[in-house]
Design a protein around this motif. Sequence first.
Motif: not given
Length: 311
Positions: A66-67, A73-76, A91-92, A102-105
Amino acid sequence: MVRVTDAKYHWYDLLAGFAEKPDIRDPIGRYMRRMQFELDATSEHNHLFFAVTRPRVRFDIAGALQWGFFSLKLTLPLLLGAEQTKDSITVELKVPFAATMKKPSVTLTENFISLNWGGLVEVFSVHDLLMTYAHTLKLPSKVAYVGRTRDPEGRLGKGRLPAMHKVRAQFGEHYDTLLLVIGTEVEVSCAEGDPAGHDVNQHPQAADALHAERVDMIEAALIRYFEGSAPRFHGTEERQQRSERITAVQAANHLVQYTIDLELPDTGFYNYLSSEFVTSAKRHLLSCFVADGKAQVAPMPLPTPLKGSKA
């Protein structure tokens, strides 16, 4: 006074379960190889290490990422413990200098997260993230074994140290085993001054021998503190040899008492240590002496922080 100058964790299970050399063409392979190189380098030095066990944690590769809206901010998703309880960590991310996106895969395996920024790929283990980012997970770090890194065969970096096999067998697959390698500095208070500064100890061989003696004393005290009076992962012959060495060091140096201030720098949210015999704390202040060939250890109260300073 003995203090910790540097500390670094390595996930030992990854090494012990890897039969072949990692493929350095793969980002995870490069991560693994770098960890092996770092541990191989310690085999030439008299550093101490702890075998630290923590409840098993893995990325949930079947779960959803979830972005956050308009953020990095990425929820794993995580799976915790033997029951594989579902949980998560947020994590941010920070855009690295060489990034072209700008945003990774994101690619998840059970153990690793890979972030492809276009210009480079970052790889982190699940323990790297838990160490770096704040979370509310209750996963205690327990010291199971205290050892030293110096080994001409370099077995630690190859995942072949017999004592570590015993630790992993004891705790089983529901626990992760990490190595915590520490460097120390010793401050000596006596009328003659620190022997390390004497001319006789300036030769590299003499300096190395003096350092080895000091590591013997520190190791003996930490084994007694974390593993108790009958450490199960240290054999009878090893304990007898250590007893003879520390008795000789005590007599030669007229050693009455020594203090160990164990506080881990740069270990993020993995800075608390405990064991079967020790309550969890981020700082352990120990008064140590040798009696009857054994290190005796007593916890000391921590000094009261000065007003305005960080505890």
